[in-house]
Design a protein around this motif. Sequence first.
Motif, PDB file in Angstrom:
ATOM      1  N   UNK A  97       0.828  -1.203   0.000  1.00  0.00           N
ATOM      2  CA  UNK A  97       0.000   0.000   0.000  1.00  0.00           C
ATOM      3  C   UNK A  97       0.867   1.259   0.000  1.00  0.00           C
ATOM      4  N   UNK A  98       1.951   1.233   0.762  1.00  0.00           N
ATOM      5  CA  UNK A  98       2.824   2.404   0.814  1.00  0.00           C
ATOM      6  C   UNK A  98       3.561   2.603  -0.507  1.00  0.00           C
ATOM      7  N   UNK A  99       3.751   1.523  -1.260  1.00  0.00           N
ATOM      8  CA  UNK A  99       4.401   1.609  -2.564  1.00  0.00           C
ATOM      9  C   UNK A  99       3.381   1.378  -3.679  1.00  0.00           C
ATOM     10  N   UNK A 100       2.253   2.054  -3.581  1.00  0.00           N
ATOM     11  CA  UNK A 100       1.153   1.829  -4.517  1.00  0.00           C
ATOM     12  C   UNK A 100       1.548   2.118  -5.954  1.00  0.00           C
ATOM     13  N   UNK A 101       2.379   3.115  -6.188  1.00  0.00           N
ATOM     14  CA  UNK A 101       2.780   3.461  -7.557  1.00  0.00           C
ATOM     15  C   UNK A 101       3.680   2.390  -8.178  1.00  0.00           C
ATOM     16  N   UNK A 102       4.301   1.574  -7.341  1.00  0.00           N
ATOM     17  CA  UNK A 102       5.148   0.494  -7.823  1.00  0.00           C
ATOM     18  C   UNK A 102       4.346  -0.788  -8.029  1.00  0.00           C
ATOM     19  N   UNK A 103       3.486  -1.120  -7.071  1.00  0.00           N
ATOM     20  CA  UNK A 103       2.751  -2.376  -7.120  1.00  0.00           C
ATOM     21  C   UNK A 103       1.421  -2.273  -7.860  1.00  0.00           C
ATOM     22  N   UNK A 104       0.883  -1.062  -7.948  1.00  0.00           N
ATOM     23  CA  UNK A 104      -0.403  -0.878  -8.633  1.00  0.00           C
ATOM     24  C   UNK A 104      -0.385   0.437  -9.410  1.00  0.00           C
ATOM     25  N   UNK A 105       0.462   0.510 -10.425  1.00  0.00           N
ATOM     26  CA  UNK A 105       0.665   1.775 -11.151  1.00  0.00           C
ATOM     27  C   UNK A 105      -0.549   2.277 -11.918  1.00  0.00           C
ATOM     28  N   UNK A 106      -1.547   1.421 -12.155  1.00  0.00           N
ATOM     29  CA  UNK A 106      -2.730   1.838 -12.906  1.00  0.00           C
ATOM     30  C   UNK A 106      -3.879   2.267 -12.001  1.00  0.00           C
ATOM     31  N   UNK A 107      -3.666   2.273 -10.707  1.00  0.00           N
ATOM     32  CA  UNK A 107      -4.726   2.619  -9.764  1.00  0.00           C
ATOM     33  C   UNK A 107      -5.009   4.120  -9.790  1.00  0.00           C
ATOM     34  N   UNK A 108      -6.199   4.548  -9.330  1.00  0.00           N
ATOM     35  CA  UNK A 108      -6.514   5.979  -9.252  1.00  0.00           C
ATOM     36  C   UNK A 108      -5.540   6.742  -8.357  1.00  0.00           C
ATOM     37  N   UNK A 138      16.569   9.254   2.803  1.00  0.00           N
ATOM     38  CA  UNK A 138      15.926   9.301   4.116  1.00  0.00           C
ATOM     39  C   UNK A 138      16.719  10.264   4.982  1.00  0.00           C
ATOM     40  N   UNK A 139      16.254  11.518   5.005  1.00  0.00           N
ATOM     41  CA  UNK A 139      16.936  12.555   5.790  1.00  0.00           C
ATOM     42  C   UNK A 139      16.311  12.713   7.172  1.00  0.00           C
ATOM     43  N   UNK A 140      15.427  11.790   7.533  1.00  0.00           N
ATOM     44  CA  UNK A 140      14.867  11.778   8.887  1.00  0.00           C
ATOM     45  C   UNK A 140      15.771  10.906   9.745  1.00  0.00           C
ATOM     46  N   UNK A 141      16.837  11.506  10.232  1.00  0.00           N
ATOM     47  CA  UNK A 141      17.835  10.750  10.976  1.00  0.00           C
ATOM     48  C   UNK A 141      17.374  10.393  12.387  1.00  0.00           C
ATOM     49  N   UNK A 142      16.266  10.986  12.807  1.00  0.00           N
ATOM     50  CA  UNK A 142      15.783  10.736  14.168  1.00  0.00           C
ATOM     51  C   UNK A 142      14.843   9.534  14.210  1.00  0.00           C
ATOM     52  N   UNK A 143      13.978   9.432  13.193  1.00  0.00           N
ATOM     53  CA  UNK A 143      13.065   8.293  13.107  1.00  0.00           C
ATOM     54  C   UNK A 143      13.027   7.792  11.665  1.00  0.00           C
ATOM     55  N   UNK A 144      14.114   7.189  11.209  1.00  0.00           N
ATOM     56  CA  UNK A 144      14.183   6.721   9.819  1.00  0.00           C
ATOM     57  C   UNK A 144      13.217   5.581   9.547  1.00  0.00           C
ATOM     58  N   UNK A 145      12.719   5.534   8.302  1.00  0.00           N
ATOM     59  CA  UNK A 145      11.739   4.506   7.951  1.00  0.00           C
ATOM     60  C   UNK A 145      11.975   3.873   6.582  1.00  0.00           C
ATOM     61  N   UNK A 146      12.774   4.516   5.725  1.00  0.00           N
ATOM     62  CA  UNK A 146      12.930   4.028   4.356  1.00  0.00           C
ATOM     63  C   UNK A 146      13.499   2.614   4.263  1.00  0.00           C
ATOM     64  N   UNK A 147      14.355   2.242   5.204  1.00  0.00           N
ATOM     65  CA  UNK A 147      14.922   0.895   5.143  1.00  0.00           C
ATOM     66  C   UNK A 147      13.853  -0.160   5.391  1.00  0.00           C
ATOM     67  N   UNK A 148      12.825   0.186   6.164  1.00  0.00           N
ATOM     68  CA  UNK A 148      11.699  -0.732   6.361  1.00  0.00           C
ATOM     69  C   UNK A 148      10.868  -0.828   5.088  1.00  0.00           C
ATOM     70  N   UNK A 149      10.627   0.325   4.465  1.00  0.00           N
ATOM     71  CA  UNK A 149       9.804   0.373   3.256  1.00  0.00           C
ATOM     72  C   UNK A 149      10.382  -0.489   2.142  1.00  0.00           C
ATOM     73  N   UNK A 150      11.711  -0.461   2.007  1.00  0.00           N
ATOM     74  CA  UNK A 150      12.357  -1.216   0.933  1.00  0.00           C
ATOM     75  C   UNK A 150      13.030  -2.496   1.420  1.00  0.00           C
ATOM     76  N   UNK A 151      12.738  -2.854   2.668  1.00  0.00           N
ATOM     77  CA  UNK A 151      13.255  -4.097   3.239  1.00  0.00           C
ATOM     78  C   UNK A 151      14.776  -4.192   3.116  1.00  0.00           C
ATOM     79  N   UNK A 152      15.456  -3.145   3.600  1.00  0.00           N
ATOM     80  CA  UNK A 152      16.915  -3.079   3.530  1.00  0.00           C
ATOM     81  C   UNK A 152      17.519  -2.839   4.913  1.00  0.00           C
TER      82      UNK A 152
END
Length: 233
Positions: A15-26, A83-97
Motif C-alpha cells: 500500500x505504501x508503494x502503490x505506484x510500484x505495485x499498482x501503477x494503474x490505480x486511481x 531518508x533525511x529523517x535521521x531521528x526516526x528513519x523509515x525508508x529501510x523498512x519500506x524497501x526491506x533493507x
Amino acid sequence: MVRKNKKKLVQNHKRSLVTMFNPKSPVSEQFRTIRTNIQFSSIDQEVRTLMVTSPGPAEGKSTIAVNMAVVFAQQGRRVLLVDADMRKPIMHYTFNQLNTYGLTSVLTREMTLVKAVKETNEKDLFVLTSGPVPPNPAELLSSMAMERFFREAEEQFDMIVFDTPPLMAVTDAQILANKCDGTILVVSSGKTDKDQLVKAKDLLDSVQSKLLGVVLNNKKLKNTNYYYYYGAK
C-alpha cells in the motif's frame, strides 16, 4: 499470529508503494498529477532537489515521498530517494533493507555516496537510507559535508527526493528546505490542525523555501477503498 503479522506487513508495504505495485490505480494517477504539477511549477528553474515534509508526525509524508520518487523514476529519470529523517528513519523498512550505513556514513566520510546508495526493484530508483542515528542531525544537515553531498548527488542523479522530519518537531526540515529547489508540504485530512499548518508555512517562509504546494493525504472517498492524494497546486 506470526503469519498474520507478516501478511499485514506485506499489505502495508504494497500500500505504501502503490505506484510500484499498482501503477494503474486511481491513487497512482494522482501521484502522476502531482509530478506534472511540480514540473510545471517552475519554468525558469528545473526542480531537481525536492523536499517532502509535514507540520507534525504521522501525516503520511514518507509515503508521499516514496511514491513521488517512484513516479519520477517511471518517467525514465535517475532518481535518488534520501531518508533525511535521521531521528526516526523509515525508508529501510519500506524497501526491506538494512540501515547499517547510509546518509550519515556519507556525511561523516565513512563511505562514498556511490557505495552507500542501494538499488530498488523499481528501474532508475535508488535509495539512500539514513544510516546510524547521529547525536547531532541538525549540525550534520547544515554542515559543509551536506553541501558536498548536494553537489555529488546532482552529478549522479537527475532527481533527488528528501524525506525529512516534521517541521514542528525539529529544525532539520528548515535546514534542508533552504537548500532544495522546492518543498512539498503534506497534511492529513481531518487530522492536521489549521494553526499548525499556518505555522509550518511560516517556518518555510522564514528560511526562504520555495513551497511548491500542499498535498492533502488520507482523504477517504465514498464507495471505494482508495485513499486519494491531492496536490493543491
